[in-house]
Design a protein around this motif. Structure first.
Motif, PDB file in Angstrom:
ATOM      1  N   PHE A  95     -54.350   5.175 -25.604  1.00  0.00           N
ATOM      2  CA  PHE A  95     -52.944   5.321 -25.396  1.00  0.00           C
ATOM      3  C   PHE A  95     -52.490   4.127 -24.535  1.00  0.00           C
ATOM      4  O   PHE A  95     -51.407   3.742 -24.794  1.00  0.00           O
ATOM      5  CB  PHE A  95     -52.768   6.591 -24.588  1.00  0.00           C
ATOM      6  N   SER A  96     -53.511   3.554 -23.660  1.00  0.00           N
ATOM      7  CA  SER A  96     -53.136   2.521 -22.564  1.00  0.00           C
ATOM      8  C   SER A  96     -53.159   1.075 -23.402  1.00  0.00           C
ATOM      9  O   SER A  96     -52.713   0.189 -22.827  1.00  0.00           O
ATOM     10  CB  SER A  96     -53.804   2.588 -21.360  1.00  0.00           C
ATOM     11  N   GLU A 119     -49.579  14.805 -24.174  1.00  0.00           N
ATOM     12  CA  GLU A 119     -51.096  14.512 -24.075  1.00  0.00           C
ATOM     13  C   GLU A 119     -51.261  13.621 -22.733  1.00  0.00           C
ATOM     14  O   GLU A 119     -52.182  14.003 -22.019  1.00  0.00           O
ATOM     15  CB  GLU A 119     -51.675  14.178 -25.162  1.00  0.00           C
ATOM     16  N   SER A 120     -50.583  12.640 -22.741  1.00  0.00           N
ATOM     17  CA  SER A 120     -50.806  11.805 -21.565  1.00  0.00           C
ATOM     18  C   SER A 120     -50.351  12.263 -20.040  1.00  0.00           C
ATOM     19  O   SER A 120     -50.834  11.748 -19.270  1.00  0.00           O
ATOM     20  CB  SER A 120     -50.113  10.538 -21.878  1.00  0.00           C
ATOM     21  N   SER A 121     -49.397  13.117 -20.523  1.00  0.00           N
ATOM     22  CA  SER A 121     -48.915  13.758 -19.221  1.00  0.00           C
ATOM     23  C   SER A 121     -49.862  14.641 -18.549  1.00  0.00           C
ATOM     24  O   SER A 121     -50.030  14.790 -17.264  1.00  0.00           O
ATOM     25  CB  SER A 121     -47.514  14.629 -19.582  1.00  0.00           C
ATOM     26  N   LYS A 122     -50.540  15.412 -19.719  1.00  0.00           N
ATOM     27  CA  LYS A 122     -51.555  16.356 -19.139  1.00  0.00           C
ATOM     28  C   LYS A 122     -52.843  15.683 -18.799  1.00  0.00           C
ATOM     29  O   LYS A 122     -53.539  16.159 -17.632  1.00  0.00           O
ATOM     30  CB  LYS A 122     -52.049  17.005 -20.406  1.00  0.00           C
ATOM     31  N   ASP A 157     -47.906   7.323 -16.222  1.00  0.00           N
ATOM     32  CA  ASP A 157     -47.337   6.017 -15.733  1.00  0.00           C
ATOM     33  C   ASP A 157     -48.067   4.697 -16.201  1.00  0.00           C
ATOM     34  O   ASP A 157     -47.247   3.751 -16.159  1.00  0.00           O
ATOM     35  CB  ASP A 157     -47.579   6.039 -14.071  1.00  0.00           C
ATOM     36  N   SER A 158     -49.115   4.981 -16.484  1.00  0.00           N
ATOM     37  CA  SER A 158     -49.801   3.526 -17.102  1.00  0.00           C
ATOM     38  C   SER A 158     -49.144   2.867 -18.213  1.00  0.00           C
ATOM     39  O   SER A 158     -49.430   1.851 -18.413  1.00  0.00           O
ATOM     40  CB  SER A 158     -51.416   3.884 -17.122  1.00  0.00           C
ATOM     41  N   PHE A 159     -48.538   3.727 -18.931  1.00  0.00           N
ATOM     42  CA  PHE A 159     -48.003   2.959 -20.242  1.00  0.00           C
ATOM     43  C   PHE A 159     -46.666   3.175 -20.426  1.00  0.00           C
ATOM     44  O   PHE A 159     -45.954   2.774 -21.340  1.00  0.00           O
ATOM     45  CB  PHE A 159     -48.656   3.166 -21.411  1.00  0.00           C
ATOM     46  N   VAL A 160     -45.790   4.332 -19.608  1.00  0.00           N
ATOM     47  CA  VAL A 160     -44.727   4.647 -20.000  1.00  0.00           C
ATOM     48  C   VAL A 160     -43.645   3.545 -19.544  1.00  0.00           C
ATOM     49  O   VAL A 160     -42.623   3.151 -19.993  1.00  0.00           O
ATOM     50  CB  VAL A 160     -44.196   5.954 -19.343  1.00  0.00           C
ATOM     51  N   ILE A 161     -43.915   2.874 -18.322  1.00  0.00           N
ATOM     52  CA  ILE A 161     -43.461   1.976 -17.633  1.00  0.00           C
ATOM     53  C   ILE A 161     -43.853   0.712 -17.979  1.00  0.00           C
ATOM     54  O   ILE A 161     -43.295  -0.561 -17.734  1.00  0.00           O
ATOM     55  CB  ILE A 161     -43.472   2.166 -16.193  1.00  0.00           C
TER      56      ILE A 161
END
Length: 230
Positions: free
Chosen positions: A34-35, A63-66, A71-75
């Motif tokens: 994902f990152s 899934e990334s929230s779980k 933070d590593s890729f939403v921003i």
């Protein structure tokens, strides 16, 4: 990687979910996938937003929230300085995708503020792009949430690297007359400042409207400037 491809519009949602289930039991692998950024610094989430894939966006965020790696890729910003809200606005996500992203971010005001205020390499915020695309609903969404955060003025008064404010854009042929009127009405307290602002070419919004032959906008600017005595 495979999820950059799977996040595209050519991959059916069922196949995306199948691939997601394959890696679900390996959090380390999922985070790495994902990152991962492609050549343009876009993550699979960026791709899903650009291609207007609401189901895939929902699964990636949940899934990334779980996993605690949101933070590593939403921003994440790509090589053009664009974040996920830039993508949603640029690619005209009027299908509920933009609001879904905003609602998902509501529980993290600091993150939302950062995304709203981020300028791309052209000095454009997500609001600028939403306006350019005539996305009134998305504009309203940004204004409502930014007002709660106390950053609405920063968004409205933003200028790009060429010294152009929102009225410069609205006065051109990018926006129709209704959008121009809507934007104009946002600046009742700062109208004089916005109308008088010159960009790096010494053009005011009136100059821009004349350059692009926008008769109705020219009339509106004259009416407002007459009221203000400028």
């Amino acid at each position: 990687n495979i999820f950059h491809h799977a996040s595209n519009k050519y991959c059916h949602d069922d196949l995306f979910i199948y691939l997601l289930n394959v890696i679900k039991d390996d959090p380390v692998k999922m985070e790495r996938i994902f990152s991962k950024k492609d050549y343009f610094d876009n993550t699979p989430l960026n791709v899903a937003v650009r291609k207007k894939q609401p189901t895939k966006i929902k699964y990636i965020l949940e899934e990334s929230s779980k996993l605690g790696v949101l933070d590593s890729f939403v921003i994440n910003n790509n090589i053009n300085g664009e974040n996920i809200l830039h993508h949603a606005a640029i690619h005209d996500c009027n299908d509920g995708t933009f609001n879904y992203l905003v609602n998902f971010l509501k529980n993290d005001p600091a993150k939302m503020e950062k995304l709203f205020l981020k300028k791309d390499i052209k000095g454009q915020t997500p609001f600028n792009w939403a306006m350019r695309g005539g996305q009134v609903n998305n504009m309203i969404s940004i204004l409502e949430e930014s007002n709660k955060l106390g950053i609405q003025d920063q968004i409205l008064m933003n200028e790009n690297e060429e010294g152009e404010n929102l009225l410069h854009f609205a006065a051109s042929d990018i926006c129709n007359s209704d959008m121009f009127t809507y934007v104009l009405n946002l600046f009742k307290s700062e109208m004089k400042k916005m109308l008088s602002k010159s960009d790096v070419r010494s053009n005011t919004p009136l100059n821009v409207a004349i350059i692009f032959g926008q008769t109705n906008k020219i009339k509106s600017i004259f009416e407002e400037s007459d009221k203000l005595g400028i």
